[in-house]
Write a protein that holds these residues in place. Structure first.
Motif, PDB file in Angstrom:
ATOM      1  N   TRP A 265       0.836  -1.199   0.000  1.00  0.00           N
ATOM      2  CA  TRP A 265       0.000   0.000   0.000  1.00  0.00           C
ATOM      3  C   TRP A 265       0.871   1.248   0.000  1.00  0.00           C
ATOM      4  O   TRP A 265       0.526   2.261  -0.588  1.00  0.00           O
ATOM      5  CB  TRP A 265      -0.935   0.000   1.207  1.00  0.00           C
TER       6      TRP A 265
ATOM      7  N   GLN B 224      -7.025  -3.970   3.267  1.00  0.00           N
ATOM      8  CA  GLN B 224      -6.113  -3.279   4.159  1.00  0.00           C
ATOM      9  C   GLN B 224      -6.730  -3.123   5.530  1.00  0.00           C
ATOM     10  O   GLN B 224      -7.953  -3.065   5.627  1.00  0.00           O
ATOM     11  CB  GLN B 224      -5.649  -1.958   3.585  1.00  0.00           C
ATOM     12  N   PRO B 225      -5.907  -3.110   6.521  1.00  0.00           N
ATOM     13  CA  PRO B 225      -4.449  -3.210   6.479  1.00  0.00           C
ATOM     14  C   PRO B 225      -4.006  -4.625   6.095  1.00  0.00           C
ATOM     15  O   PRO B 225      -4.728  -5.592   6.300  1.00  0.00           O
ATOM     16  CB  PRO B 225      -4.020  -2.877   7.906  1.00  0.00           C
ATOM     17  N   THR B 226      -2.845  -4.714   5.523  1.00  0.00           N
ATOM     18  CA  THR B 226      -2.254  -5.967   5.083  1.00  0.00           C
ATOM     19  C   THR B 226      -0.927  -6.173   5.802  1.00  0.00           C
ATOM     20  O   THR B 226      -0.221  -5.213   6.078  1.00  0.00           O
ATOM     21  CB  THR B 226      -1.978  -5.932   3.560  1.00  0.00           C
TER      22      THR B 226
ATOM     23  N   SER C 264       3.222  -4.413   8.669  1.00  0.00           N
ATOM     24  CA  SER C 264       1.900  -4.146   8.114  1.00  0.00           C
ATOM     25  C   SER C 264       1.905  -2.822   7.367  1.00  0.00           C
ATOM     26  O   SER C 264       2.800  -1.992   7.558  1.00  0.00           O
ATOM     27  CB  SER C 264       0.839  -4.149   9.214  1.00  0.00           C
TER      28      SER C 264
ATOM     29  N   PHE D 150      -0.880   0.104   5.159  1.00  0.00           N
ATOM     30  CA  PHE D 150      -2.205   0.557   4.748  1.00  0.00           C
ATOM     31  C   PHE D 150      -2.065   1.974   4.209  1.00  0.00           C
ATOM     32  O   PHE D 150      -1.035   2.605   4.377  1.00  0.00           O
ATOM     33  CB  PHE D 150      -3.188   0.512   5.925  1.00  0.00           C
TER      34      PHE D 150
END
Length: 178
Positions: free
Chosen positions: A97, A157-159, A175, A177
């Protein structure tokens, strides 16, 4: 006809992660159609998106010819320049992201395993702890951190992005986003 994919020690399953896909596109670097094309990020002056074959990444010719690299930032231990160069210029990257990050651990690059969410992370408590520490550093309460970890989604997201140390097998993650 397709050739067998080259091996990428720092990104062992590029087809599974989506960094490489089956394609009849000719590689802009070598001019060959080998049945696969790289779909991840390329940091270069030229527009090389979806135009390089995995072989030109693996042998370094794409990085050399186009002064390109395929990964974003770096997280972790100091490593020899050869390791850094091998990851930056000879390893398929992955989209994130924000700018993707790459982990180093035990003096080597970690292997990228893929994007993950809360469900996939259940098997990796060591990675969850890294993510917990990451979110705690943002000044969030323990409850906010746990809510955030439970909201991680590999397709949304979040990923989280999962790595495994090649030396000690510790799992690491960060993580991302928008």
């Amino acid at each position: 006809m397709t050739d067998s994919l080259p091996e990428f020690p720092y990104h062992p399953h590029p087809m599974t992660t989506g960094a490489v896909v089956a394609s009849d596109i000719l590689c802009v670097c070598c001019g060959r159609g080998r049945g696969y094309i790289y779909t991840g990020p390329v940091y270069a002056v030229d527009d090389l998106d979806d135009r390089l074959c995995p072989w030109c990444i693996a042998d370094g010719s794409a990085a050399e010819q186009y002064e390109a690299d395929f990964v974003g930032g770096l997280i972790g231990d100091d490593v020899p320049v050869e390791v850094f160069m091998g990851i930056a210029g000879r390893t398929p990257g992955f989209p994130g992201w924000q700018e993707p990050q790459w982990f180093f651990h035990c003096g080597d690059g970690a292997a990228f395993l893929g994007a993950v969410g809360a469900a996939e992370l259940e098997d990796y408590p060591d990675a969850v702890e890294v993510l917990r520490q990451e979110a705690s550093s943002w000044g969030w309460s323990a409850a906010q951190v746990e809510d955030y970890l439970n909201a991680l989604d590999k397709d949304g997201q979040p990923t989280a992005y999962l790595f495994r140390c090649r030396a000690c097998a510790t799992h690491l993650a960060y993580s991302d986003f928008t």
